[in-house]
Design a protein around this motif. Sequence first.
Motif, PDB file in Angstrom:
ATOM      1  N   LEU A  52      69.019  26.829   3.314  1.00  7.91           N
ATOM      2  CA  LEU A  52      68.782  26.577   1.638  1.00  7.91           C
ATOM      3  C   LEU A  52      67.715  26.024   0.727  1.00  7.91           C
ATOM      4  CD1 LEU A  52      71.435  23.509   2.376  1.00  7.91           C
ATOM      5  CD2 LEU A  52      71.420  25.915   0.329  1.00  7.91           C
ATOM      6  N   ASN A  53      66.450  26.384   2.098  1.00  7.75           N
ATOM      7  CA  ASN A  53      65.293  26.204   1.212  1.00  7.75           C
ATOM      8  C   ASN A  53      64.974  27.404   1.521  1.00  7.75           C
ATOM      9  OD1 ASN A  53      62.886  24.340   0.284  1.00  7.75           O
ATOM     10  ND2 ASN A  53      63.608  22.961   3.052  1.00  7.75           N
ATOM     11  N   ASP A  54      65.145  28.854   1.100  1.00  6.80           N
ATOM     12  CA  ASP A  54      64.597  30.595   1.048  1.00  6.80           C
ATOM     13  C   ASP A  54      65.600  30.769  -0.445  1.00  6.80           C
ATOM     14  OD1 ASP A  54      62.909  30.393   3.792  1.00  6.80           O
ATOM     15  OD2 ASP A  54      64.436  31.777   4.430  1.00  6.80           O
ATOM     16  N   ALA A  55      66.578  29.998  -0.284  1.00  6.34           N
ATOM     17  CA  ALA A  55      67.300  30.092  -2.040  1.00  6.34           C
ATOM     18  C   ALA A  55      66.942  29.964  -2.869  1.00  6.34           C
ATOM     19  CB  ALA A  55      69.106  29.908  -1.501  1.00  6.34           C
ATOM     20  N   LEU A  56      65.782  27.671  -2.846  1.00  9.73           N
ATOM     21  CA  LEU A  56      65.742  27.860  -3.207  1.00  9.73           C
ATOM     22  C   LEU A  56      64.405  28.884  -4.010  1.00  9.73           C
ATOM     23  CD1 LEU A  56      64.745  24.833  -4.717  1.00  9.73           C
ATOM     24  CD2 LEU A  56      63.539  24.090  -2.987  1.00  9.73           C
ATOM     25  N   ALA A  57      63.953  29.057  -2.846  1.00  7.20           N
ATOM     26  CA  ALA A  57      62.635  29.581  -3.258  1.00  7.20           C
ATOM     27  C   ALA A  57      63.408  31.097  -3.676  1.00  7.20           C
ATOM     28  CB  ALA A  57      61.444  30.095  -2.000  1.00  7.20           C
ATOM     29  N   THR A  58      63.675  31.547  -3.545  1.00  4.17           N
ATOM     30  CA  THR A  58      64.058  33.103  -4.477  1.00  4.17           C
ATOM     31  C   THR A  58      64.623  32.466  -5.696  1.00  4.17           C
ATOM     32  OG1 THR A  58      65.126  34.095  -2.143  1.00  4.17           O
ATOM     33  CG2 THR A  58      65.695  34.587  -4.617  1.00  4.17           C
ATOM     34  N   GLU A  59      64.903  31.200  -6.298  1.00  3.42           N
ATOM     35  CA  GLU A  59      65.170  31.367  -7.242  1.00  3.42           C
ATOM     36  C   GLU A  59      64.307  31.051  -8.145  1.00  3.42           C
ATOM     37  OE1 GLU A  59      68.182  31.129  -9.279  1.00  3.42           O
ATOM     38  OE2 GLU A  59      69.386  31.216  -7.437  1.00  3.42           O
ATOM     39  N   LEU A  60      63.673  30.023  -7.265  1.00  2.00           N
ATOM     40  CA  LEU A  60      62.242  29.170  -8.507  1.00  2.00           C
ATOM     41  C   LEU A  60      61.532  30.411  -8.546  1.00  2.00           C
ATOM     42  CD1 LEU A  60      61.322  25.597  -6.332  1.00  2.00           C
ATOM     43  CD2 LEU A  60      62.082  26.491  -8.557  1.00  2.00           C
ATOM     44  N   VAL A  61      61.334  31.507  -7.666  1.00  2.00           N
ATOM     45  CA  VAL A  61      60.735  33.425  -7.853  1.00  2.00           C
ATOM     46  C   VAL A  61      60.722  33.794  -9.141  1.00  2.00           C
ATOM     47  CG1 VAL A  61      60.192  34.667  -6.945  1.00  2.00           C
ATOM     48  CG2 VAL A  61      59.407  32.644  -5.995  1.00  2.00           C
ATOM     49  N   GLY A  62      62.370  33.450  -9.237  1.00  2.00           N
ATOM     50  CA  GLY A  62      62.766  34.107 -10.389  1.00  2.00           C
ATOM     51  C   GLY A  62      62.759  33.789 -11.633  1.00  2.00           C
ATOM     52  N   VAL A  63      62.534  31.948 -11.603  1.00  2.00           N
ATOM     53  CA  VAL A  63      62.712  31.180 -12.500  1.00  2.00           C
ATOM     54  C   VAL A  63      61.231  31.821 -13.668  1.00  2.00           C
ATOM     55  CG1 VAL A  63      61.575  29.280 -13.556  1.00  2.00           C
ATOM     56  CG2 VAL A  63      64.337  29.289 -12.273  1.00  2.00           C
ATOM     57  N   LEU A  64      60.666  31.601 -12.222  1.00  2.00           N
ATOM     58  CA  LEU A  64      58.681  31.629 -12.810  1.00  2.00           C
ATOM     59  C   LEU A  64      59.035  33.616 -13.652  1.00  2.00           C
ATOM     60  CD1 LEU A  64      56.663  30.297 -10.112  1.00  2.00           C
ATOM     61  CD2 LEU A  64      57.470  29.600 -12.594  1.00  2.00           C
ATOM     62  N   ARG A  65      59.214  34.682 -13.085  1.00  2.88           N
ATOM     63  CA  ARG A  65      59.727  35.813 -13.263  1.00  2.88           C
ATOM     64  C   ARG A  65      60.196  35.943 -14.953  1.00  2.88           C
ATOM     65  NH1 ARG A  65      61.394  37.915  -8.956  1.00  2.88           N
ATOM     66  NH2 ARG A  65      64.227  37.816  -9.862  1.00  2.88           N
ATOM     67  N   TYR A  66      61.758  35.641 -14.259  1.00  7.68           N
ATOM     68  CA  TYR A  66      61.935  35.646 -15.469  1.00  7.68           C
ATOM     69  C   TYR A  66      61.625  34.698 -17.200  1.00  7.68           C
ATOM     70  CZ  TYR A  66      66.759  37.548 -14.403  1.00  7.68           C
ATOM     71  OH  TYR A  66      67.432  37.625 -13.942  1.00  7.68           O
ATOM     72  N   ARG A  67      60.570  34.046 -16.801  1.00  7.55           N
ATOM     73  CA  ARG A  67      59.836  33.127 -18.245  1.00  7.55           C
ATOM     74  C   ARG A  67      58.510  33.742 -18.494  1.00  7.55           C
ATOM     75  NH1 ARG A  67      62.845  28.977 -18.376  1.00  7.55           N
ATOM     76  NH2 ARG A  67      62.222  26.479 -19.543  1.00  7.55           N
ATOM     77  N   ARG A  68      58.308  34.715 -17.822  1.00  8.71           N
ATOM     78  CA  ARG A  68      56.818  36.007 -17.528  1.00  8.71           C
ATOM     79  C   ARG A  68      57.286  36.147 -18.905  1.00  8.71           C
ATOM     80  NH1 ARG A  68      53.871  39.820 -17.676  1.00  8.71           N
ATOM     81  NH2 ARG A  68      52.180  39.790 -16.830  1.00  8.71           N
ATOM     82  N   HIS A  69      58.567  37.067 -17.972  1.00  2.77           N
ATOM     83  CA  HIS A  69      58.953  38.250 -18.960  1.00  2.77           C
ATOM     84  C   HIS A  69      59.472  37.713 -20.261  1.00  2.77           C
ATOM     85  CE1 HIS A  69      59.754  40.407 -14.838  1.00  2.77           C
ATOM     86  NE2 HIS A  69      58.674  40.659 -16.062  1.00  2.77           N
ATOM     87  N   HIS A  70      60.214  36.740 -20.690  1.00  2.00           N
ATOM     88  CA  HIS A  70      60.670  36.272 -21.436  1.00  2.00           C
ATOM     89  C   HIS A  70      59.271  36.372 -22.405  1.00  2.00           C
ATOM     90  CE1 HIS A  70      62.303  33.364 -24.946  1.00  2.00           C
ATOM     91  NE2 HIS A  70      61.043  33.046 -24.424  1.00  2.00           N
ATOM     92  N   LEU A  93      67.112  27.256 -12.750  1.00  5.74           N
ATOM     93  CA  LEU A  93      66.244  26.051 -12.794  1.00  5.74           C
ATOM     94  C   LEU A  93      66.974  25.379 -12.592  1.00  5.74           C
ATOM     95  CD1 LEU A  93      63.920  24.916 -12.471  1.00  5.74           C
ATOM     96  CD2 LEU A  93      63.700  24.464 -14.806  1.00  5.74           C
ATOM     97  N   ALA A  94      68.450  25.635 -12.954  1.00  5.91           N
ATOM     98  CA  ALA A  94      70.090  24.588 -12.859  1.00  5.91           C
ATOM     99  C   ALA A  94      69.709  24.590 -11.100  1.00  5.91           C
ATOM    100  CB  ALA A  94      70.529  24.828 -13.678  1.00  5.91           C
ATOM    101  N   HIS A  95      70.378  26.199 -10.744  1.00  2.90           N
ATOM    102  CA  HIS A  95      70.871  26.348  -9.346  1.00  2.90           C
ATOM    103  C   HIS A  95      69.657  25.629  -8.393  1.00  2.90           C
ATOM    104  CE1 HIS A  95      72.679  30.401 -10.844  1.00  2.90           C
ATOM    105  NE2 HIS A  95      72.862  29.347 -11.455  1.00  2.90           N
ATOM    106  N   ALA A  96      68.654  26.139  -8.628  1.00  2.00           N
ATOM    107  CA  ALA A  96      67.135  25.943  -7.952  1.00  2.00           C
ATOM    108  C   ALA A  96      67.513  23.976  -7.281  1.00  2.00           C
ATOM    109  CB  ALA A  96      65.929  25.146  -8.360  1.00  2.00           C
TER     110      ALA A  96
END
Length: 193
Positions: A52-70, A93-96
Motif C-alpha cells: 500500500l505504501n508503494d502504491a501510495l508513492a506511485t500515486e504521489l509521484v504521478g500527481v507531481l508528474r501530471y501537475r508539472r505536465h499540466h 491525489l484522491a487515490h493517494a
Amino acid sequence: MTKQQVSAEEQMKTPEIQADVYGMRVRARQNAAQGAVTSRYSAHLTTVLKRLNDALATELVGVLRYRRHHFTARGVFSPAVAAEFLVHSNEGLAHADHLAARMVQLGGEPDFSPDNLVRRSQAEYVEGATLAEMITENLVAERIAIDSHRDFIQYIGDQDPGTRRLLESILAAEEAHAGALAALLKDGCAPGA
C-alpha cells in the motif's frame, strides 16, 4: 408448514445463530485496539502495508508528474491536454488519500516522505520536453500502475476484501486514464508522436 412447525424450525436454528453471534462478539472484543484487523484477517499485514505504501508513492509521484505536465504543456493542443493532465493529477491525489486512509485503518502509517517517494514508486518521474513525450511518459506510468495493481489484487485474493475493492476501483480509473492518453496520441493531439 404450520406456524408451529416454523416455530420449531426457528428454535432449532436459533442456538446456532446465537453461538455464532456470541463468538463474533468475543472475537471483536479481543485486541479491539487493532481496529479493522480482526482475528479473521488472513492477509500478511506487513506485506499489505508495504505494498500500500508503494502504491501510495506511485500515486504521489504521478500527481507531481501530471501537475508539472499540466503547467508546462505547450503547443496548439496543449490547453486540452493540460486539462486532461490536471484531471488525472486530481484523481491520483484522491487515490493517494484513499490508500493512506486504508493503511491507517489497518494500523499502519502512510509514508509521505519526499525522500522515499521516488525510491518506492513503481513508475518513474520523467519530465518530458514535448507534449508527445509528456503524454507517453504518463501513459507508460499508467500502464505500470495497472500491472502493479493487478498483481496486488491477485496477491490479496479474498484475504482482504476492503483493500481489494479499493485497488479494483483505482485500477478501473488507471485503465480509463491509459485509454484517454492512448487516444490523445492516436488522435494526433501530440505532434511528433
